[in-house]
Design a protein around this motif. Structure first.
Motif, PDB file in Angstrom:
ATOM      1  N   THR A 248      22.430 -14.453  80.928  1.00  0.00           N
ATOM      2  CA  THR A 248      21.626 -14.333  80.001  1.00  0.00           C
ATOM      3  C   THR A 248      20.597 -15.441  79.615  1.00  0.00           C
ATOM      4  O   THR A 248      19.487 -16.161  79.320  1.00  0.00           O
ATOM      5  CB  THR A 248      20.956 -13.044  79.526  1.00  0.00           C
ATOM      6  N   VAL A 249      21.914 -16.028  78.587  1.00  0.00           N
ATOM      7  CA  VAL A 249      21.971 -17.121  77.530  1.00  0.00           C
ATOM      8  C   VAL A 249      21.731 -18.170  79.134  1.00  0.00           C
ATOM      9  O   VAL A 249      20.797 -19.205  78.088  1.00  0.00           O
ATOM     10  CB  VAL A 249      23.110 -17.153  76.600  1.00  0.00           C
ATOM     11  N   PHE A 256      14.026 -22.816  79.307  1.00  0.00           N
ATOM     12  CA  PHE A 256      12.910 -22.911  77.842  1.00  0.00           C
ATOM     13  C   PHE A 256      13.600 -24.189  77.575  1.00  0.00           C
ATOM     14  O   PHE A 256      12.673 -25.423  77.128  1.00  0.00           O
ATOM     15  CB  PHE A 256      14.207 -22.900  76.934  1.00  0.00           C
ATOM     16  N   VAL A 257      14.615 -24.789  77.843  1.00  0.00           N
ATOM     17  CA  VAL A 257      14.583 -26.641  78.238  1.00  0.00           C
ATOM     18  C   VAL A 257      13.960 -26.993  79.220  1.00  0.00           C
ATOM     19  O   VAL A 257      12.966 -27.852  78.826  1.00  0.00           O
ATOM     20  CB  VAL A 257      15.802 -26.890  78.546  1.00  0.00           C
ATOM     21  N   LEU A 308      13.016 -21.800  66.970  1.00  0.00           N
ATOM     22  CA  LEU A 308      11.870 -20.537  67.001  1.00  0.00           C
ATOM     23  C   LEU A 308      10.995 -19.959  68.088  1.00  0.00           C
ATOM     24  O   LEU A 308      10.871 -19.203  68.106  1.00  0.00           O
ATOM     25  CB  LEU A 308      10.312 -20.930  65.874  1.00  0.00           C
ATOM     26  N   ILE A 309      10.454 -21.356  68.747  1.00  0.00           N
ATOM     27  CA  ILE A 309       9.872 -21.230  69.726  1.00  0.00           C
ATOM     28  C   ILE A 309      11.027 -21.147  71.598  1.00  0.00           C
ATOM     29  O   ILE A 309      10.626 -20.235  71.968  1.00  0.00           O
ATOM     30  CB  ILE A 309       8.968 -22.580  70.327  1.00  0.00           C
ATOM     31  N   THR A 310      12.297 -22.022  71.234  1.00  0.00           N
ATOM     32  CA  THR A 310      12.997 -21.491  72.098  1.00  0.00           C
ATOM     33  C   THR A 310      14.047 -20.337  71.525  1.00  0.00           C
ATOM     34  O   THR A 310      13.787 -19.165  71.695  1.00  0.00           O
ATOM     35  CB  THR A 310      13.722 -22.477  73.339  1.00  0.00           C
ATOM     36  N   ASN A 311      15.373 -21.175  71.159  1.00  0.00           N
ATOM     37  CA  ASN A 311      16.344 -20.110  70.790  1.00  0.00           C
ATOM     38  C   ASN A 311      17.161 -20.675  69.892  1.00  0.00           C
ATOM     39  O   ASN A 311      17.158 -22.294  69.999  1.00  0.00           O
ATOM     40  CB  ASN A 311      17.342 -19.071  71.946  1.00  0.00           C
ATOM     41  N   GLU A 312      18.218 -20.552  69.656  1.00  0.00           N
ATOM     42  CA  GLU A 312      19.165 -21.665  68.667  1.00  0.00           C
ATOM     43  C   GLU A 312      19.721 -22.211  70.361  1.00  0.00           C
ATOM     44  O   GLU A 312      20.688 -23.234  69.158  1.00  0.00           O
ATOM     45  CB  GLU A 312      19.945 -20.947  68.128  1.00  0.00           C
ATOM     46  N   PHE A 313      20.637 -22.407  70.748  1.00  0.00           N
ATOM     47  CA  PHE A 313      21.114 -22.650  71.438  1.00  0.00           C
ATOM     48  C   PHE A 313      20.519 -24.218  71.997  1.00  0.00           C
ATOM     49  O   PHE A 313      21.251 -25.293  72.119  1.00  0.00           O
ATOM     50  CB  PHE A 313      21.965 -21.941  73.121  1.00  0.00           C
ATOM     51  N   ALA A 342      16.752 -16.193  64.827  1.00  0.00           N
ATOM     52  CA  ALA A 342      14.895 -16.034  64.281  1.00  0.00           C
ATOM     53  C   ALA A 342      14.662 -16.609  65.816  1.00  0.00           C
ATOM     54  O   ALA A 342      14.635 -17.818  65.379  1.00  0.00           O
ATOM     55  CB  ALA A 342      15.337 -16.307  62.901  1.00  0.00           C
ATOM     56  N   ASN A 343      14.095 -16.036  66.982  1.00  0.00           N
ATOM     57  CA  ASN A 343      12.994 -16.349  67.693  1.00  0.00           C
ATOM     58  C   ASN A 343      12.307 -15.669  68.447  1.00  0.00           C
ATOM     59  O   ASN A 343      12.904 -14.031  67.598  1.00  0.00           O
ATOM     60  CB  ASN A 343      13.950 -17.481  68.391  1.00  0.00           C
ATOM     61  N   PHE A 344      11.559 -15.880  69.224  1.00  0.00           N
ATOM     62  CA  PHE A 344      10.882 -15.339  69.781  1.00  0.00           C
ATOM     63  C   PHE A 344      11.178 -14.472  70.752  1.00  0.00           C
ATOM     64  O   PHE A 344      10.512 -13.099  70.599  1.00  0.00           O
ATOM     65  CB  PHE A 344       9.376 -15.539  70.597  1.00  0.00           C
TER      66      PHE A 344
END
Length: 391
Positions: A248-249, A256-257, A308-313, A342-344
């Motif tokens: 999933t990640v 996202f990238v 915030l928009i994507t994720n911490e990774f 903390a992201n959408f």
């Protein structure tokens, strides 16, 4: 000075969106903040704490090396350029092994014991409520969405305010299965400190945004009702869950990238400035208030917005590539800030998890989802601000 400006910013925004400004729990906030100062001082400003963090980081690196045995056995035939690495194999696949260890420790009741009594102690000190204190600790070990299943009997009975607090904790804490992967991209000491601080930061923000009094007769929930399932069945479940998480990640990172790359190239073609640089200017003032040196605020602001928009990774991967261009203090602050969910995307995961347990409660979470994201982001800002105090 910057500790004060960061705290004032967090409190000011929290006060503006608070559901009950007259009853903000200042005493609880003070106790939790004092715990944060003590923990961060011991971890980052004493020789014993620094050595302990180094040992923890070394241990997780050792775990990653052990995980490589299974990864190499399955994927060892893949051709990789000399000196190169594959993110999926080196960073995400070890999650399967760490998840298996978590399953074993949960099965033999080591984790339930730690979570129960650490949560009990936290409640005795801060009086946040037994359920809230238990959940804040358990989500930092088990992660979400699995952690919601440990209180599935309580979720339908919670009022909207208590529901907000547990969801905020779920967004601010990170699971043990993810720590080793994070440490491949940012210094391990910041990851460990952030895990401790985030537990308390989420509760502090809830004291401002979402103040309430808990029931004195509240009962502490148990994370495990017993070993009803065979050991290898439990182990297999944790292993497959870890693999699903890694997949999933990985899928989210691809999407996202690619999206960020598309936006960067599109913005460069139109206005000659990349999308990430543009959003960096938006978050730069917040980075400055957190204590980031002025020459680094745009880069750090860009990383904050990317998370915030994507994720911490995605943000950690970007940080890994630009860390050498940032000051030590900027690296410390942004590294600690990034260690949370903390992201959408996480808002959707939490809403779906609660909805699968209770349709009514899922609707409540959807209603305050943006306020939840704001609270979790402020918790990350608070954590980053405190870490920056020592650099």
């Amino acid at each position: 000075m910057f500790l004060i400006t960061g705290l004032l910013f967090v409190f000011g925004i929290g006060w503006l969106v608070s559901s009950d400004r007259k009853n903000i729990k200042y005493k609880r906030m003070g106790v939790l903040f004092a715990l944060q100062i003590i923990i961060s001082f011991l971890c980052l400003h004493t020789s014993g704490g620094i050595k302990t963090l180094a040992s923890i980081s070394k241990f997780f690196n050792w775990l990653m090396a052990q995980a490589a045995g299974g990864v190499d056995f399955v994927f060892g035939g893949l051709m990789i350029k000399p000196g190169g690495s594959v993110f999926f194999l080196g960073v995400l696949m070890p999650i399967v092994f760490i998840s298996a260890l978590v399953g074993i420790l949960n099965y033999i009741k080591v984790l339930p014991f730690i979570i129960k009594w650490t949560g009990w102690a936290l409640n005795k000190v801060a009086h946040m409520g037994e359920l809230e204190s238990y959940f804040a600790i358990s989500t930092a070990i088990l992660g979400q969405p699995e952690v919601f299943l440990t209180i599935k009997e309580q979720i339908p009975k919670l009022n909207e305010r208590r529901l907000y607090t547990i969801c905020a904790s779920a967004m601010s804490a990170v699971s043990a299965a993810m720590l080793a992967s994070y440490m491949k991209m940012v210094p391990g000491k910041y990851v460990v400190v952030a895990v401790f601080l985030n537990i308390l930061s989420a509760l502090i923000i809830s004291c401002i945004i979402n103040p309430y009094d808990t029931d004195a007769n509240d009962e502490l929930v148990q994370i495990s009702k017993g070993n009803d399932e065979p050991f290898f069945q439990v182990l297999g479940t944790y292993i497959t869950d870890g693999f699903k998480l890694a997949i999933t990640v990985g899928a989210m990172l691809i999407g996202f990238v690619a999206l960020v790359t598309f936006l960067n190239n599109s913005f460069l073609a139109i206005i000659h400035i990349s999308f990430t640089t543009l959003i960096g200017y938006v978050f730069a003032p917040i980075a400055f208030l957190m204590g980031v040196p002025s020459h680094d605020i745009v880069k750090v602001g860009s990383l904050m917005a990317t998370k915030l928009i994507t994720n911490e990774f995605v943000a950690m991967g970007t940080l890994h590539g630009v860390a050498d261009t940032l000051s030590v203090k900027a690296n410390a602050i942004i590294s600690a800030y990034l260690v949370s969910f903390a992201n959408f995307g996480t808002v959707g995961i939490i809403t779906g998890s609660i909805k699968s347990i209770s349709e009514k409660q899922g609707s409540y979470v959807a209603k305050f989802s943006m306020k939840l994201l704001l609270g979790a982001t402020m918790a990350s800002i608070l954590t980053g601000t405190i870490v920056g105090l020592y650099f």
